[in-house]
Motif scaffolding. Structure first.
Motif, PDB file in Angstrom:
ATOM      1  N   MET B   1       0.849  -1.196   0.000  1.00  0.00           N
ATOM      2  CA  MET B   1       0.000   0.000   0.000  1.00  0.00           C
ATOM      3  C   MET B   1       0.881   1.242   0.000  1.00  0.00           C
ATOM      4  N   THR B   2       0.720   2.069  -0.970  1.00  0.00           N
ATOM      5  CA  THR B   2       1.585   3.237  -1.071  1.00  0.00           C
ATOM      6  C   THR B   2       0.978   4.457  -0.400  1.00  0.00           C
ATOM      7  N   ASN B   3      -0.343   4.592  -0.487  1.00  0.00           N
ATOM      8  CA  ASN B   3      -1.019   5.749   0.100  1.00  0.00           C
ATOM      9  C   ASN B   3      -1.904   5.281   1.251  1.00  0.00           C
ATOM     10  N   PRO B   4      -1.699   5.849   2.470  1.00  0.00           N
ATOM     11  CA  PRO B   4      -2.518   5.401   3.611  1.00  0.00           C
ATOM     12  C   PRO B   4      -4.020   5.594   3.375  1.00  0.00           C
ATOM     13  N   ALA B   7      -6.429   2.691   2.460  1.00  0.00           N
ATOM     14  CA  ALA B   7      -7.021   1.790   3.451  1.00  0.00           C
ATOM     15  C   ALA B   7      -8.524   2.008   3.558  1.00  0.00           C
ATOM     16  N   LEU B   8      -8.971   3.223   3.297  1.00  0.00           N
ATOM     17  CA  LEU B   8     -10.391   3.541   3.397  1.00  0.00           C
ATOM     18  C   LEU B   8     -11.205   2.936   2.264  1.00  0.00           C
ATOM     19  N   THR B   9     -10.552   2.627   1.155  1.00  0.00           N
ATOM     20  CA  THR B   9     -11.289   2.147  -0.011  1.00  0.00           C
ATOM     21  C   THR B   9     -11.241   0.633  -0.138  1.00  0.00           C
ATOM     22  N   ARG B  21     -12.928  -0.462  -3.360  1.00  0.00           N
ATOM     23  CA  ARG B  21     -14.232   0.101  -3.689  1.00  0.00           C
ATOM     24  C   ARG B  21     -14.162   1.619  -3.646  1.00  0.00           C
ATOM     25  N   PRO B  22     -14.969   2.286  -4.466  1.00  0.00           N
ATOM     26  CA  PRO B  22     -14.932   3.759  -4.453  1.00  0.00           C
ATOM     27  C   PRO B  22     -15.589   4.315  -3.194  1.00  0.00           C
TER      28      PRO B  22
END
Lengths: 144, 143
Positions: B1-4, B7-9, B21-22
């Motif tokens: 994972m490059t951008n924290p 994790a939300l998506t 998911r968007p």
């Protein structure tokens, strides 16, 4: 029996990987993250169905009792059918209320340090208020 | 994972696979619609009804306590603040009652077509208005 599956999302890129060490049966038995499956949702529905006739009954009764004396209310509650339905109304109302408020708190209170105390306060208040209403109805029913 | 923020998506499908998911836009990005407004009103009236249970319990406890306690709750209901409280309670009760039946119909798999959703929504608003006015008139006449 546990199955080790290397799960990786097709669109997520090669850097997204996780080891799932759980059988399909284990996943089903876990009943989801809340560990209770659809129980909360279902009881909310059952209580709402029960509240449809109870609410209609109570509004009619309340409109007849409003403006009357305490003795009239006591006389009304001395009828076992009235006391039964009033007790059922209080029990189902507070059960439905605490289920609904629980979801509101879970949706909007994100800080764990605030969420658990809020839930305890809501559940405790609903329990005590419901008990107070119930005991009052019983006292009226037995002693007038 | 490059951008924290990724994790939300990330979510999981029912068979355990991870998918990206968007994220839906924030609530404030949407124009208010009859569907969304009635939805949040169901929750707000539910919270209002929770407050309303205080009067219900006060009434039962006062009736079981003494004549003076009962006079206290009767006096509150006749006061301007009490009448406002009763109005809010009655309006919330009928809204939550009518929209609750609408929700139960959805739970039973009925009424999902958009024209039906709009029609039942306006029916809930109309029924709430009529029932609230009728009940409030009956309360004021009885008090």
């Amino acid at each position: 029996m546990s199955e080790i599956a290397k799960a990786s999302a097709t669109k997520a890129g090669p850097d997204l990987r996780v080891d799932v060490m759980q059988s399909q049966l284990g996943r089903a038995r876990g009943l989801g993250s809340a560990k209770s499956g659809t129980h909360h949702w279902w009881v909310e529905r059952v209580t709402s169905v029960a509240l449809i006739p109870l609410t209609i009954w109570f509004v009619i009764v309340a409109l007849r009792l409003v403006g009357h004396t305490r003795a009239d209310v006591a006389h009304w509650a001395a009828n076992p059918i009235n006391a039964t339905l009033a007790a059922a109304l209080v029990i189902v109302t507070f059960h439905h209320t605490q289920l609904g408020l629980q979801v509101v708190i879970e949706d909007y209170v994100h800080a764990e340090s605030l969420k658990l105390p809020s839930l305890l306060v809501i559940k405790g208040a609903a329990f005590l208020l419901g008990l107070a209403g119930l005991l009052s109805i019983l006292k009226l029913a037995f002693t007038g | 994972m490059t951008n924290p923020r990724d994790a939300l998506t990330i979510a999981r499908t029912s068979d355990g696979r991870l998918v990206r998911r968007p994220l839906s836009p924030h609530l404030q990005a949407y124009k208010p619609q009859i569907t969304s407004v009635l939805s949040i009103m169901n929750r707000m009236t539910g919270i209002a009804l929770s407050v309303g249970t205080l009067l219900l319990v006060w009434w039962f406890v006062a009736a079981a306590s003494s004549d003076s306690a009962y006079a206290g709750v009767s006096g509150f209901m006749r006061s301007p603040l009490g009448l406002l409280f009763l109005f809010g309670w009655i309006a919330s009760l009928w809204y939550h009652f009518c929209n609750g039946i609408r929700h139960l119909a959805w739970d039973a798999g009925m009424g999902f077509e958009l024209p039906t959703v709009y029609a039942t929504g306006w029916a809930v608003v109309g029924a709430t208005g009529v029932l609230t006015v009728v009940t409030m008139i009956a309360v004021v006449m009885a008090l």
